[in-house]
Design a protein around this motif. Structure first.
Motif, PDB file in Angstrom:
ATOM      1  N   ARG A   1       1.162   4.260  -2.936  1.00 57.11           N
ATOM      2  CA  ARG A   1       0.803   5.625  -2.563  1.00 57.11           C
ATOM      3  C   ARG A   1       1.961   6.590  -2.812  1.00 57.11           C
ATOM      4  O   ARG A   1       1.760   7.712  -3.299  1.00 57.11           O
ATOM      5  CB  ARG A   1       0.388   5.668  -1.093  1.00 57.11           C
ATOM      6  N   GLN A   2       3.168   6.165  -2.517  1.00 61.57           N
ATOM      7  CA  GLN A   2       4.333   7.054  -2.595  1.00 61.57           C
ATOM      8  C   GLN A   2       4.932   7.143  -3.995  1.00 61.57           C
ATOM      9  O   GLN A   2       5.730   8.041  -4.267  1.00 61.57           O
ATOM     10  CB  GLN A   2       5.401   6.581  -1.609  1.00 61.57           C
TER      11      GLN A   2
ATOM     12  N   ARG B   1       3.090   6.857  -7.198  1.00 59.61           N
ATOM     13  CA  ARG B   1       1.946   6.682  -8.091  1.00 59.61           C
ATOM     14  C   ARG B   1       2.331   6.773  -9.575  1.00 59.61           C
ATOM     15  O   ARG B   1       1.933   5.931 -10.386  1.00 59.61           O
ATOM     16  CB  ARG B   1       0.864   7.714  -7.767  1.00 59.61           C
TER      17      ARG B   1
ATOM     18  N   THR C   1       0.827  -1.203   0.000  1.00 62.92           N
ATOM     19  CA  THR C   1       0.000   0.000   0.000  1.00 62.92           C
ATOM     20  C   THR C   1       0.864   1.257   0.000  1.00 62.92           C
ATOM     21  O   THR C   1       0.593   2.214  -0.730  1.00 62.92           O
ATOM     22  CB  THR C   1      -0.913  -0.006   1.235  1.00 62.92           C
ATOM     23  N   ALA C   2       1.929   1.239   0.781  1.00 60.89           N
ATOM     24  CA  ALA C   2       2.808   2.405   0.878  1.00 60.89           C
ATOM     25  C   ALA C   2       3.513   2.683  -0.446  1.00 60.89           C
ATOM     26  O   ALA C   2       3.625   3.836  -0.877  1.00 60.89           O
ATOM     27  CB  ALA C   2       3.831   2.201   1.992  1.00 60.89           C
TER      28      ALA C   2
ATOM     29  N   ASP D   1      -6.829  -1.296  -5.505  1.00 59.09           N
ATOM     30  CA  ASP D   1      -6.752   0.112  -5.883  1.00 59.09           C
ATOM     31  C   ASP D   1      -6.893   0.149  -7.409  1.00 59.09           C
ATOM     32  O   ASP D   1      -5.923   0.001  -8.149  1.00 59.09           O
ATOM     33  CB  ASP D   1      -5.427   0.740  -5.464  1.00 59.09           C
TER      34      ASP D   1
END
Length: 375
Positions: free
Chosen positions: A267-268, A270, A263-264, A356
């Protein structure tokens, strides 16, 4: 300025060694012509050295630019848990250099089984896992922060391959069946098939974990160590050609070659992840349109030159590939129901949880997929 200094330095160090007459000396016949020729040759030599220096400097600048471009590419490692159909487009995309067009240098790494692939992802030894869908689901149910981004395919075929003497699934009662070392798709399918035929996987058979992936299980089956196992193309065909029995086919809506990361990381990074997905989509497009070139890559990864088996693998894979990597809700629901056979919590989740889909939707809305298929 530096070039001028270099040239002056060279002039100083490379002065002719021939003796020239002093201003006080009287020239003799022919000496003046000789001196003029010497100066002419020296001048030409200076020009040649200057030209060589300019060429060398231009070459050095160009080389530095190329090296800088190479170093600018982001290096990524992707794990694939098995030499299986769901992994094939990632090999083709990497081997053809397609990801480099998107600023990525991607290395596929075999990390056998979800039991190893998921820890490698969590530790960021790899940045993505292609496949290990059951292992990833199990990790998510345990609270590990992973996310699914897309799928390579929404259906996946496999076969229950057994010793020739086995006549029915019920004949497997009391027998030893081979599984992988993790609870992957082959394990889930085998246990479901047994349940569908009235056998309890925990009581009526012995499940023996076998190393070496599908190839290891096929070898164990041929050696008589186990009496049956689930195999994906092309090993089911190879086993059949070597005298084993394809007892049952298993073809259901379920994700194959899921694209997973943390997940990280998603998100970081993209923009990087979007470029990774675009490259993968273009790799799928290439594989669909370049059978012979793709087969050469499959030969290397499977270390098998059997043209019929590799052709069967290619055909079985390409007819299932998702051009835009979008998951099908039915395949996700079936997958969660299969996972619930071992972990009932899986039934509580919808087909949208742990996903996602925003990245693939952003790519889809841009018209990217339509553009590459118009070329």
């Amino acid at each position: 300025m530096q070039l001028a200094v270099i040239r002056r330095t060279i002039q100083f160090r490379e002065r002719p060694t021939g003796r020239l007459p002093s201003p006080q000396s009287s020239p003799v016949e022919g000496e003046e012509v000789k001196d003029r020729d010497t100066r002419t040759c020296w001048g030409q030599r200076q020009k040649n050295i200057g030209l060589a220096l300019i060429v060398s400097i231009v070459f050095a600048i160009a080389t530095s630019f190329i090296i800088g471009t190479i170093h600018a590419a982001e290096r990524l490692r992707i794990a694939y848990p098995a030499v299986a159909p769901g992994s094939t487009p990632s090999w083709v995309t990497a081997e053809t250099g397609i990801w480099r067009k998107y600023g990525l240098e991607v290395e596929p790494v075999l990390v056998s089984g979800g039991a190893r692939a998921v820890p490698a992802l969590v530790s960021q030894s790899v940045q993505f896992v292609i496949g290990s869908d059951t292992g990833v689901t199990t990790a998510m149910l345990q609270g590990i922060p992973l996310v699914r981004l897309g799928v390579t395919m929404n259906t996946l075929g496999s076969s229950l391959v057994t010793q020739p003497a086995i006549q029915s699934v019920q004949d497997l009662k009391g027998k030893v069946l081979g599984t992988s070392r993790g609870r992957d798709a082959s394990y889930v399918r085998l246990t479901k098939l047994l349940r569908d035929h009235g056998l309890n996987p925990n009581e009526d058979v012995k499940l023996l974990p076998i190393g070496g992936g599908e190839g290891g299980r096929l070898s164990a089956l041929k050696a008589g160590v186990i009496q049956g196992t689930m195999l994906f193309p092309p090993l089911d065909l190879i086993g059949k050609n070597e005298g084993l029995k394809v007892l049952a086919k298993f073809d259901v809506p379920t994700p194959g070659g899921g694209i997973n990361t943390t997940t990280a990381y998603a998100r970081q990074n993209r923009n990087l992840v979007i470029n990774f997905l675009k490259g993968y989509m273009q790799g799928v497009h290439y594989m669909l349109g370049h059978k012979e070139e793709s087969l050469k890559i499959l030969y290397r990864y499977f270390q098998n030159s059997d043209a019929a088996a590799m052709g069967y693998l290619y055909d079985e894979t390409t007819r299932r590939l998702e051009k835009d990597l979008r998951p099908n809700p039915d395949s996700i629901r079936f997958h969660l129901d299969m996972a619930a056979l071992d972990d009932p919590r899986a039934r509580q989740f919808s087909d949208k949880e742990f996903w996602d889909s925003s990245l693939i939707e952003e790519i889809r809305r841009s018209g990217f997929v339509e553009q590459i298929y118009k070329k």
